[in-house]
Design a protein around this motif. Structure first.
Motif, PDB file in Angstrom:
ATOM      1  N   PHE A 169       0.834  -1.207   0.000  1.00  0.00           N
ATOM      2  CA  PHE A 169       0.000   0.000   0.000  1.00  0.00           C
ATOM      3  C   PHE A 169       0.869   1.258   0.000  1.00  0.00           C
ATOM      4  CE2 PHE A 169      -2.049   3.418   2.382  1.00  0.00           C
ATOM      5  CZ  PHE A 169      -3.191   3.608   1.627  1.00  0.00           C
ATOM      6  N   VAL A 170       1.875   1.286   0.863  1.00  0.00           N
ATOM      7  CA  VAL A 170       2.731   2.479   0.963  1.00  0.00           C
ATOM      8  C   VAL A 170       3.441   2.727  -0.353  1.00  0.00           C
ATOM      9  CG1 VAL A 170       4.745   3.443   2.130  1.00  0.00           C
ATOM     10  CG2 VAL A 170       3.008   2.231   3.445  1.00  0.00           C
ATOM     11  N   SER A 171       3.916   1.644  -0.992  1.00  0.00           N
ATOM     12  CA  SER A 171       4.609   1.805  -2.271  1.00  0.00           C
ATOM     13  C   SER A 171       3.667   2.353  -3.331  1.00  0.00           C
ATOM     14  CB  SER A 171       5.187   0.457  -2.706  1.00  0.00           C
ATOM     15  OG  SER A 171       5.806   0.568  -3.966  1.00  0.00           O
ATOM     16  N   ALA A 172       2.412   1.881  -3.354  1.00  0.00           N
ATOM     17  CA  ALA A 172       1.458   2.351  -4.358  1.00  0.00           C
ATOM     18  C   ALA A 172       1.007   3.778  -4.071  1.00  0.00           C
ATOM     19  CB  ALA A 172       0.250   1.420  -4.407  1.00  0.00           C
ATOM     20  N   ALA A 173       0.915   4.160  -2.790  1.00  0.00           N
ATOM     21  CA  ALA A 173       0.467   5.511  -2.448  1.00  0.00           C
ATOM     22  C   ALA A 173       1.463   6.564  -2.900  1.00  0.00           C
ATOM     23  CB  ALA A 173       0.231   5.618  -0.949  1.00  0.00           C
ATOM     24  N   ASP A 174       2.753   6.226  -2.831  1.00  0.00           N
ATOM     25  CA  ASP A 174       3.806   7.115  -3.334  1.00  0.00           C
ATOM     26  C   ASP A 174       3.687   8.528  -2.768  1.00  0.00           C
ATOM     27  OD1 ASP A 174       6.066   7.775  -4.766  1.00  0.00           O
ATOM     28  OD2 ASP A 174       4.965   8.256  -6.610  1.00  0.00           O
ATOM     29  N   GLY A 175       3.416   8.618  -1.465  1.00  0.00           N
ATOM     30  CA  GLY A 175       3.384   9.914  -0.806  1.00  0.00           C
ATOM     31  C   GLY A 175       2.068  10.654  -0.897  1.00  0.00           C
ATOM     32  N   LYS A 176       1.055  10.080  -1.531  1.00  0.00           N
ATOM     33  CA  LYS A 176      -0.239  10.764  -1.650  1.00  0.00           C
ATOM     34  C   LYS A 176      -0.907  10.875  -0.274  1.00  0.00           C
ATOM     35  CE  LYS A 176      -1.191   9.283  -6.390  1.00  0.00           C
ATOM     36  NZ  LYS A 176       0.054   8.511  -6.606  1.00  0.00           N
ATOM     37  N   SER A 177      -1.739  11.891  -0.107  1.00  0.00           N
ATOM     38  CA  SER A 177      -2.414  12.140   1.161  1.00  0.00           C
ATOM     39  C   SER A 177      -3.761  11.415   1.184  1.00  0.00           C
ATOM     40  CB  SER A 177      -2.627  13.645   1.353  1.00  0.00           C
ATOM     41  OG  SER A 177      -3.331  13.902   2.548  1.00  0.00           O
ATOM     42  N   ILE A 178      -3.972  10.651   2.250  1.00  0.00           N
ATOM     43  CA  ILE A 178      -5.231   9.926   2.431  1.00  0.00           C
ATOM     44  C   ILE A 178      -5.966  10.561   3.606  1.00  0.00           C
ATOM     45  CG2 ILE A 178      -6.296   7.693   2.881  1.00  0.00           C
ATOM     46  CD1 ILE A 178      -4.841   7.818   0.228  1.00  0.00           C
ATOM     47  N   GLU A 179      -7.193  10.984   3.376  1.00  0.00           N
ATOM     48  CA  GLU A 179      -7.963  11.649   4.412  1.00  0.00           C
ATOM     49  C   GLU A 179      -8.481  10.653   5.442  1.00  0.00           C
ATOM     50  OE1 GLU A 179     -11.080  13.942   2.760  1.00  0.00           O
ATOM     51  OE2 GLU A 179      -9.766  15.260   1.575  1.00  0.00           O
ATOM     52  N   ALA A 180      -8.688  11.166   6.654  1.00  0.00           N
ATOM     53  CA  ALA A 180      -9.284  10.352   7.705  1.00  0.00           C
ATOM     54  C   ALA A 180     -10.757  10.123   7.412  1.00  0.00           C
ATOM     55  CB  ALA A 180      -9.112  11.045   9.047  1.00  0.00           C
ATOM     56  N   GLY A 181     -11.286   9.052   7.942  1.00  0.00           N
ATOM     57  CA  GLY A 181     -12.699   8.762   7.751  1.00  0.00           C
ATOM     58  C   GLY A 181     -12.947   7.281   7.579  1.00  0.00           C
ATOM     59  N   VAL A 182     -14.193   6.956   7.240  1.00  0.00           N
ATOM     60  CA  VAL A 182     -14.611   5.572   7.027  1.00  0.00           C
ATOM     61  C   VAL A 182     -14.694   5.313   5.535  1.00  0.00           C
ATOM     62  CG1 VAL A 182     -16.447   3.878   7.390  1.00  0.00           C
ATOM     63  CG2 VAL A 182     -15.870   5.511   9.189  1.00  0.00           C
ATOM     64  N   TYR A 183     -14.066   4.198   5.106  1.00  0.00           N
ATOM     65  CA  TYR A 183     -14.039   3.825   3.693  1.00  0.00           C
ATOM     66  C   TYR A 183     -14.650   2.433   3.545  1.00  0.00           C
ATOM     67  CZ  TYR A 183     -10.685   7.641   3.084  1.00  0.00           C
ATOM     68  OH  TYR A 183     -10.071   8.881   3.060  1.00  0.00           O
ATOM     69  N   THR A 184     -15.408   2.268   2.468  1.00  0.00           N
ATOM     70  CA  THR A 184     -15.927   0.953   2.103  1.00  0.00           C
ATOM     71  C   THR A 184     -15.051   0.406   0.991  1.00  0.00           C
ATOM     72  OG1 THR A 184     -18.185   1.579   2.715  1.00  0.00           O
ATOM     73  CG2 THR A 184     -17.922  -0.333   1.274  1.00  0.00           C
TER      74      THR A 184
END
Length: 569
Positions: free
Chosen positions: A289-304
């Motif tokens: 996951f970290v490698s694919a995110a490549d530094g992108k920002s993920i917001e807090a919250g609930v995800y389906t």
């Protein structure tokens, strides 16, 4: 006569001669029943003890006795010197066999009955081949020749001769290992008990070679297994370390299947988010996951999300707003709107969240200074802090409300509101929050908050001649009617509405907040801009006009009406 009491003639060897029998070890001491010196009585020399006071000197020695001791010491030193020379000589097998035969011939060696004689010497020769003058430098030394056998040893120092090797293999064979670890002989019998008694067949060695070899093999096998296991373990962990450092992280392929609700806390980094996804079965590893995110920002919250997703697909889904089950509470929203949104997100009946808020208000975490007025319509108004909250099916309304109140306490609790209220001329911290809610509702735009806050405090002054202590804010009328409109009606009609929140009718602040202010409005309520303004009107989003007198305010109102006419065309 010699010093041993015999002449240099051919008389038989006298048993009292020190060279008789053991050649000087056992025979130097005369028999206890016979007098020394060949039967001649020893001459006694009276001693003259030296007196020291009334005591006799015990250390004074007879000079004749001292001379005799020196002679005895000389003879003993000569014998020791010859013996040292004999030890340095090598012997061959033939001379050793002759020596053994001679030892057998003189079978009474230990008894001292027969003198030891050199091999090859006539026994009739009473001197054994020696020349008279024993002890002198001219006498023959039968142990100094290369063919001589070792000199006789004293009885206390004799040892059995080693058996000669029967073959070259036996002579070169290595010594058998005797350590219990290799032999398996730890001193215990087959029942595990220690056996102190020697076994038949030669003590412990009598157990037999088969058992020792068996235990030796087992010990070596155990050591080998330990070594192989250690090398295998080291290799495995080394491979895992290499994979972790240089290998690609484990990852699923495809978009996955099924569904899982993931709650990402506020402030979580990519590594923490990856761990949450891995534990929920969404991704195979946090590294993917970290490698694919490549530094992108993920917001807090609930995800389906689906389970078994690749890291790339998981990142794409979390960046898609459709995957989020987050409730975003904008600043200035009233509690009525928040309750409706929570009901929709949780999939519960409309009005459920409001009923929970009313029934469990005391368990939701409100500060002690909240709800200090009996006219307050909703004690939670102003405490559902504007932010993003995870709200998904399966959660309880009470839990969602508790998170919002806790967030408000954290944001507002950073300041000492009791001290700030006293500084601003307010009665309680709740009035500070009420001013912030009015600023949030009336100001509309952040750049106007500081001046709107000043207008509130100016109208609250007792010497206010423009509004006579009334705030006269349309936002309070909209709160009463649960509306959001600019056309609230004439002032005369508004003053007829009897409600504790009607600022056209009452003087001062309403009983409590009328909305949930954000942090910017809260800051402006604590730090209003100095100024003489009593009136303001927003012409456009970028323009708000402030006035000191009512006449000036009416001119600004005409500008506002003209702008509204243009917007309708």
């Amino acid at each position: 006569m010699t010093e041993y009491g015999r002449s240099s003639g051919s008389e038989p060897w006298h048993p009292e001669d020190p060279l008789y029998g053991d050649q000087g070890w056992g025979g130097q001491q005369a028999a206890a029943s016979q007098p020394p010196y060949g039967g001649q009585p020893q001459q006694q020399y009276p001693q003259q003890p030296q007196q020291y006071g009334n005591q006799q000197d015990p250390y004074q020695q007879d000079p004749y006795q001292q001379q005799y001791d020196q002679q005895q010491q000389q003879q003993y030193d000569q014998q020791q010197q010859r013996y040292g020379q004999q030890q340095q000589q090598q012997y061959n097998g033939q001379q050793q066999q002759q020596y053994n035969d001679q030892q057998q011939y003189n079978g009474a060696w230990d008894t001292g009955q027969h003198p030891a004689m050199p091999y090859g010497v006539d026994p009739a020769d009473t001197y054994g081949g020696r020349q008279p003058g024993y002890g002198s430098q001219q006498e023959a030394d039968y142990y100094a020749t290369p063919e001589a056998y070792p000199p006789p040893q004293p009885p206390g120092r004799r040892q059995a001769e080693p058996e000669p090797p029967t073959s070259d293999w036996d002579a070169e064979a290595p010594q058998e290992e005797t350590h219990p670890f290799f032999t398996g002989d730890d001193g215990r019998d087959d029942d595990g008990e220690y056996d102190d008694e020697p076994r038949r067949g030669g003590g412990r060695d009598g157990r037999g070679k088969t058992k020792k070899k068996s235990r030796n093999g087992v010990a070596c096998l155990v050591v080998s297994l330990i070594l192989v296991g250690g090398l295998g373990g080291a290799g495995y962990f080394g491979y895992q370390f290499w994979q972790g450092q240089f290998g690609a992280p484990e990852d699923y392929t495809g978009a996955g299947s099924g569904s899982a609700q993931i709650d990402i806390p506020k402030g979580a980094g990519l590594g923490e988010i990856g761990t949450i996804l891995r534990e929920a079965g969404v991704v195979k590893s946090s590294g993917a996951f970290v490698s694919a995110a490549d530094g992108k920002s993920i917001e807090a919250g609930v995800y389906t999300l689906a389970k078994g997703m690749s890291g790339k697909n998981a990142v794409a889904a979390m960046l898609n707003p459709a995957s989020r089950n987050n409730l975003i509470v904008p600043p200035g929203k009233r509690n009525s709107w928040v309750y409706e949104q929570i009901d929709k997100r949780l999939g519960v009946k409309a009005g459920t969240t409001k009923a929970v808020a009313t029934a469990k208000v005391k368990t939701l975490g409100l500060p002690d200074w909240a709800d200090d007025n009996r006219d307050i319509k909703d004690p939670l108004e102003g405490f559902l802090y504007p932010d993003t909250y995870p709200v998904a099916k399966g959660m309880k309304p009470e839990a969602v409300l508790q998170k919002m109140v806790a967030q408000a306490n954290e944001a507002f609790g950073k300041r000492d509101l009791k001290a700030e209220a006293a500084r601003l001329g307010l009665k309680s911290p709740l009035e500070v929050l009420t001013v912030a809610s009015l600023v949030q509702a009336e100001g509309k735009y952040k750049q106007d908050f500081d001046k709107v806050s000043r207008v509130v405090y100016n109208r609250l002054k007792p010497n206010n001649a423009e509004t006579v202590g009334r705030l006269e804010f349309d936002s309070t009328i909209n709160f009463i009617k649960s509306e959001s409109t600019l056309d609230v009606g004439s002032v005369d009609n508004l003053r007829k509405i009897k409600d504790p929140y009607n600022t056209y009718d009452i003087k001062g602040l309403p009983p409590g907040p009328i909305s949930n202010p954000g942090l910017d409005a809260f800051g402006s309520a604590l730090n209003p801009t100095p100024g003489p303004w009593y009136y303001f009107v927003s012409i456009t989003e970028d323009e708000t006009l402030f006035a000191v007198t009512n006449a000036e305010h009416e001119r600004n109102r005409k500008k506002y009406e003209e702008q509204q006419e243009k917007n309708r065309q």
